[in-house]
Design a protein around this motif. Structure first.
Motif, PDB file in Angstrom:
ATOM      1  N   ILE A 207      11.381  -9.667 -17.086  1.00 12.39           N
ATOM      2  CA  ILE A 207      10.406 -10.637 -17.562  1.00 12.39           C
ATOM      3  C   ILE A 207       9.276 -10.860 -16.553  1.00 12.39           C
ATOM      4  CG2 ILE A 207      11.486 -12.747 -16.651  1.00 12.39           C
ATOM      5  CD1 ILE A 207      10.873 -14.027 -19.406  1.00 12.39           C
ATOM      6  N   LYS A 208       9.555 -10.620 -15.261  1.00  8.23           N
ATOM      7  CA  LYS A 208       8.519 -10.793 -14.234  1.00  8.23           C
ATOM      8  C   LYS A 208       7.527  -9.630 -14.218  1.00  8.23           C
ATOM      9  CE  LYS A 208      10.346 -14.616 -12.569  1.00  8.23           C
ATOM     10  NZ  LYS A 208       9.709 -15.938 -12.749  1.00  8.23           N
ATOM     11  N   ASN A 209       7.922  -8.490 -14.779  1.00  8.97           N
ATOM     12  CA  ASN A 209       7.006  -7.357 -15.004  1.00  8.97           C
ATOM     13  C   ASN A 209       6.359  -6.851 -13.717  1.00  8.97           C
ATOM     14  OD1 ASN A 209       5.760  -5.451 -16.627  1.00  8.97           O
ATOM     15  ND2 ASN A 209       4.049  -6.765 -17.194  1.00  8.97           N
ATOM     16  N   GLN A 210       7.142  -6.782 -12.650  1.00  2.00           N
ATOM     17  CA  GLN A 210       6.601  -6.226 -11.402  1.00  2.00           C
ATOM     18  C   GLN A 210       6.227  -4.749 -11.554  1.00  2.00           C
ATOM     19  OE1 GLN A 210       9.638  -8.007 -11.181  1.00  2.00           O
ATOM     20  NE2 GLN A 210       9.317  -9.647  -9.693  1.00  2.00           N
ATOM     21  N   GLN A 211       6.789  -4.070 -12.564  1.00  2.00           N
ATOM     22  CA  GLN A 211       6.439  -2.668 -12.792  1.00  2.00           C
ATOM     23  C   GLN A 211       4.943  -2.510 -13.023  1.00  2.00           C
ATOM     24  OE1 GLN A 211       8.889  -4.346 -14.337  1.00  2.00           O
ATOM     25  NE2 GLN A 211      10.658  -3.046 -14.773  1.00  2.00           N
ATOM     26  N   LEU A 212       4.366  -3.441 -13.793  1.00  2.83           N
ATOM     27  CA  LEU A 212       2.921  -3.389 -14.045  1.00  2.83           C
ATOM     28  C   LEU A 212       2.138  -3.574 -12.757  1.00  2.83           C
ATOM     29  CD1 LEU A 212       0.402  -3.403 -15.901  1.00  2.83           C
ATOM     30  CD2 LEU A 212       0.733  -5.880 -16.140  1.00  2.83           C
ATOM     31  N   LEU A 213       2.538  -4.530 -11.951  1.00  2.82           N
ATOM     32  CA  LEU A 213       1.835  -4.798 -10.698  1.00  2.82           C
ATOM     33  C   LEU A 213       1.852  -3.573  -9.790  1.00  2.82           C
ATOM     34  CD1 LEU A 213       0.397  -6.684  -8.738  1.00  2.82           C
ATOM     35  CD2 LEU A 213       2.643  -7.626  -8.099  1.00  2.82           C
ATOM     36  N   ILE A 214       2.992  -2.936  -9.655  1.00  2.00           N
ATOM     37  CA  ILE A 214       3.103  -1.750  -8.811  1.00  2.00           C
ATOM     38  C   ILE A 214       2.226  -0.624  -9.345  1.00  2.00           C
ATOM     39  CG2 ILE A 214       4.693   0.080  -8.075  1.00  2.00           C
ATOM     40  CD1 ILE A 214       6.881  -2.113  -7.971  1.00  2.00           C
ATOM     41  N   ASP A 215       2.263  -0.440 -10.639  1.00  2.00           N
ATOM     42  CA  ASP A 215       1.488   0.625 -11.267  1.00  2.00           C
ATOM     43  C   ASP A 215      -0.008   0.414 -11.074  1.00  2.00           C
ATOM     44  OD1 ASP A 215       1.320   3.005 -12.738  1.00  2.00           O
ATOM     45  OD2 ASP A 215       0.940   1.905 -14.589  1.00  2.00           O
ATOM     46  N   VAL A 216      -0.480  -0.809 -11.298  1.00  2.00           N
ATOM     47  CA  VAL A 216      -1.914  -1.104 -11.159  1.00  2.00           C
ATOM     48  C   VAL A 216      -2.342  -1.024  -9.697  1.00  2.00           C
ATOM     49  CG1 VAL A 216      -3.681  -2.895 -11.437  1.00  2.00           C
ATOM     50  CG2 VAL A 216      -2.032  -2.470 -13.271  1.00  2.00           C
ATOM     51  N   PHE A 217      -1.479  -1.485  -8.784  1.00  2.00           N
ATOM     52  CA  PHE A 217      -1.852  -1.410  -7.372  1.00  2.00           C
ATOM     53  C   PHE A 217      -2.000   0.042  -6.920  1.00  2.00           C
ATOM     54  CE2 PHE A 217      -0.836  -0.973  -2.869  1.00  2.00           C
ATOM     55  CZ  PHE A 217      -1.829  -1.778  -2.330  1.00  2.00           C
ATOM     56  N   LYS A 218      -1.134   0.923  -7.406  1.00  2.00           N
ATOM     57  CA  LYS A 218      -1.271   2.341  -7.058  1.00  2.00           C
ATOM     58  C   LYS A 218      -2.649   2.860  -7.446  1.00  2.00           C
ATOM     59  CE  LYS A 218       3.536   3.970  -7.203  1.00  2.00           C
ATOM     60  NZ  LYS A 218       4.505   4.852  -7.889  1.00  2.00           N
ATOM     61  N   GLN A 219      -3.104   2.470  -8.625  1.00  2.00           N
ATOM     62  CA  GLN A 219      -4.424   2.899  -9.080  1.00  2.00           C
ATOM     63  C   GLN A 219      -5.517   2.291  -8.209  1.00  2.00           C
ATOM     64  OE1 GLN A 219      -5.122   2.092 -13.233  1.00  2.00           O
ATOM     65  NE2 GLN A 219      -7.289   2.694 -13.141  1.00  2.00           N
ATOM     66  N   PHE A 220      -5.397   1.003  -7.894  1.00  2.00           N
ATOM     67  CA  PHE A 220      -6.378   0.315  -7.062  1.00  2.00           C
ATOM     68  C   PHE A 220      -6.438   0.929  -5.664  1.00  2.00           C
ATOM     69  CE2 PHE A 220      -7.618  -3.100  -4.150  1.00  2.00           C
ATOM     70  CZ  PHE A 220      -8.754  -3.604  -4.765  1.00  2.00           C
ATOM     71  N   TYR A 221      -5.287   1.295  -5.146  1.00  2.00           N
ATOM     72  CA  TYR A 221      -5.164   1.799  -3.772  1.00  2.00           C
ATOM     73  C   TYR A 221      -5.896   3.115  -3.585  1.00  2.00           C
ATOM     74  CZ  TYR A 221      -2.765   3.088   0.597  1.00  2.00           C
ATOM     75  OH  TYR A 221      -2.464   3.450   1.891  1.00  2.00           O
ATOM     76  N   THR A 222      -6.008   3.922  -4.612  1.00  2.00           N
ATOM     77  CA  THR A 222      -6.697   5.211  -4.477  1.00  2.00           C
ATOM     78  C   THR A 222      -8.154   5.028  -4.084  1.00  2.00           C
ATOM     79  OG1 THR A 222      -7.245   5.248  -6.849  1.00  2.00           O
ATOM     80  CG2 THR A 222      -5.180   6.318  -6.165  1.00  2.00           C
ATOM     81  N   GLN A 223      -8.756   3.919  -4.483  1.00  2.00           N
ATOM     82  CA  GLN A 223     -10.140   3.624  -4.125  1.00  2.00           C
ATOM     83  C   GLN A 223     -10.254   2.714  -2.903  1.00  2.00           C
ATOM     84  OE1 GLN A 223     -12.779   5.047  -5.723  1.00  2.00           O
ATOM     85  NE2 GLN A 223     -11.235   6.188  -6.899  1.00  2.00           N
ATOM     86  N   HIS A 224      -9.160   1.975  -2.613  1.00  2.00           N
ATOM     87  CA  HIS A 224      -9.211   0.979  -1.528  1.00  2.00           C
ATOM     88  C   HIS A 224      -7.952   1.097  -0.665  1.00  2.00           C
ATOM     89  CE1 HIS A 224     -12.545  -0.726  -3.776  1.00  2.00           C
ATOM     90  NE2 HIS A 224     -11.766  -0.813  -4.831  1.00  2.00           N
ATOM     91  N   PRO A 225      -7.885   2.112   0.178  1.00  2.00           N
ATOM     92  CA  PRO A 225      -6.674   2.343   0.986  1.00  2.00           C
ATOM     93  C   PRO A 225      -6.446   1.307   2.083  1.00  2.00           C
ATOM     94  CG  PRO A 225      -8.383   3.909   1.570  1.00  2.00           C
ATOM     95  CD  PRO A 225      -8.889   3.178   0.359  1.00  2.00           C
ATOM     96  N   ASN A 226      -7.427   0.459   2.361  1.00  2.00           N
ATOM     97  CA  ASN A 226      -7.249  -0.582   3.371  1.00  2.00           C
ATOM     98  C   ASN A 226      -6.655  -1.847   2.734  1.00  2.00           C
ATOM     99  OD1 ASN A 226      -7.407  -1.624   6.016  1.00  2.00           O
ATOM    100  ND2 ASN A 226      -9.278  -2.739   5.493  1.00  2.00           N
ATOM    101  N   THR A 227      -5.666  -1.660   1.856  1.00  2.00           N
ATOM    102  CA  THR A 227      -5.013  -2.762   1.159  1.00  2.00           C
ATOM    103  C   THR A 227      -3.503  -2.536   1.170  1.00  2.00           C
ATOM    104  OG1 THR A 227      -5.203  -1.640  -0.990  1.00  2.00           O
ATOM    105  CG2 THR A 227      -6.992  -3.147  -0.379  1.00  2.00           C
ATOM    106  N   GLN A 228      -2.764  -3.596   0.860  1.00  2.00           N
ATOM    107  CA  GLN A 228      -1.314  -3.467   0.746  1.00  2.00           C
ATOM    108  C   GLN A 228      -0.786  -4.474  -0.274  1.00  2.00           C
ATOM    109  OE1 GLN A 228       0.745  -4.365   4.429  1.00  2.00           O
ATOM    110  NE2 GLN A 228      -0.423  -6.225   4.800  1.00  2.00           N
TER     111      GLN A 228
END
Length: 365
Positions: A207-228
């Motif tokens: 129900i917390k849907n952390q899978q979505l967060l991980i998936d979207v962050f992977k996409q975001f990280y490709t453009q912004h590697p200075n993030t975590q």
């Protein structure tokens, strides 16, 4: 004398934390407070007051649950009689059902108040729906967290509106101010590289849907590697999420932490991706640590943010990605929502919220 009835005070769970905060503050204001739990746990939220646990073993079959429903009710009534309890307040459905039955079946003479900490939308038409419909009208007062839950009780369960009061979950801002500066040395290296840090926390469940967060962050990280991305919490999906993260260098599952506030305070943005929530205290705690918030569209979050005034609401992964980009690259917008978060968090400080609890618990007709 007041009896706080809650399944447990297990550390890491939401309603249990609220029970400990409310009960402790009542006790600190010279109201003798007793905590009554069904399960004892090694890791508990801190509390002030007397403590008693039935020390039950956890069972999931239907017959055991029905037996427990009535045995707990009898034991609650017995405890109230022995300790001259004037007022009971229960947290969560399992505790609410037995507390009401202690009066309905076993003639508990204490005043019966219940509080709801789970979205009633999730119960469908099963046994919990039946018990709510049968028992909740028998409670003297019902505390809910949002206007949506109030309307749900009135429209779907025919509860008398005069019995229902909205009281938002409290936070202890003074305590947070002290705890947030106690840095966890085991994880301090995560913040030493000055990376823009997104953070989330909660049980690792579907129900917390952390899978979505991980998936979207992977996409975001490709453009912004200075993030975590940091995720605090633990539960059944930990291994699944670890597999999804793989060997990614800047995503970290940090498990349960006894003090979450240094992690929040040193991060940059809090994200909630849950499918459904009633009132999630973690977001208010994050706001108290001056974090801008991005959240799914839930009824309570719409109410708390005043339709987006105090935090951003996303409805799909594209909007989540856009809002992450906004807070990462738009310093003016980021600073604005930092200030709005702290401003809104102050509305939920325990010092003001406890007065609403006292007004409802101790005003008898």
């Amino acid at each position: 004398k007041t009896l706080v009835i809650v399944p447990s005070l297990k550390f890491g769970w939401g309603a249990e934390k609220i029970a400990s905060i409310v009960g402790t503050e009542l006790n600190n204001q010279q109201i003798e407070t007793h905590f009554f739990t069904f399960y004892d746990t090694q890791e508990k939220y801190p509390f002030q007051g007397k403590y008693f646990s039935l020390q039950e073993t956890f069972k999931t079959n239907l017959l055991s649950k029905i037996i427990k429903l009535f045995s707990r009710a009898w034991k609650i009534k017995k405890y109230c009689k022995q300790h001259h309890i004037q007022t009971c307040v229960s947290f969560m459905e399992d505790a609410n059902f037995s507390t009401i039955l202690s009066k309905l079946i076993f003639r508990n003479k204490s005043h019966i108040n219940i509080s709801i900490h789970h979205s009633l939308d999730d119960y469908g038409t099963g046994i919990y729906y039946f018990l709510i419909k049968w028992l909740y009208p028998k409670a003297e007062k019902i505390i809910v967290l949002t206007e949506h839950e109030q309307n749900h009780l009135i429209n779907h369960f025919s509860i008398d509106p005069k019995k229902i009061t909205i009281i938002h979950n409290p936070i202890d801002i003074n305590s947070i101010e002290q705890l947030k500066i106690r840095k966890n040395q085991d994880y301090q290296s995560l913040f030493g590289q000055q990376k823009f840090t997104f953070i989330s926390m909660g049980r690792l469940t579907k129900i917390k849907n952390q899978q979505l967060l991980i998936d979207v962050f992977k996409q975001f990280y490709t453009q912004h590697p200075n993030t975590q991305l940091l995720i605090l919490g633990d539960w059944e999906l930990r291994e699944n999420l670890l597999q999804q993260i793989g060997d990614h260098p800047d995503m970290h599952l940090l498990g349960n932490q006894s003090n979450v506030y240094p992690f929040l305070y040193q991060s940059n943005c809090f994200i909630l991706t849950s499918f459904s929530e009633s009132f999630w205290n973690a977001i208010i705690e994050a706001m108290a640590c001056e974090l801008p918030i991005i959240s799914t569209k839930t009824q309570w979050w719409v109410e708390i943010t005043n339709h987006g005034e105090y935090g951003l609401i996303f409805q799909n992964r594209e909007e989540l990605l856009k809002y992450m980009q906004d807070f990462y690259s738009n310093n003016k917008k980021y600073t604005l929502y930092q200030k709005k978060s702290l401003q809104r968090a102050r509305d939920f400080d325990i010092k003001s919220i406890i007065e609403k609890w006292k007004e409802k618990l101790y005003s008898f007709e």
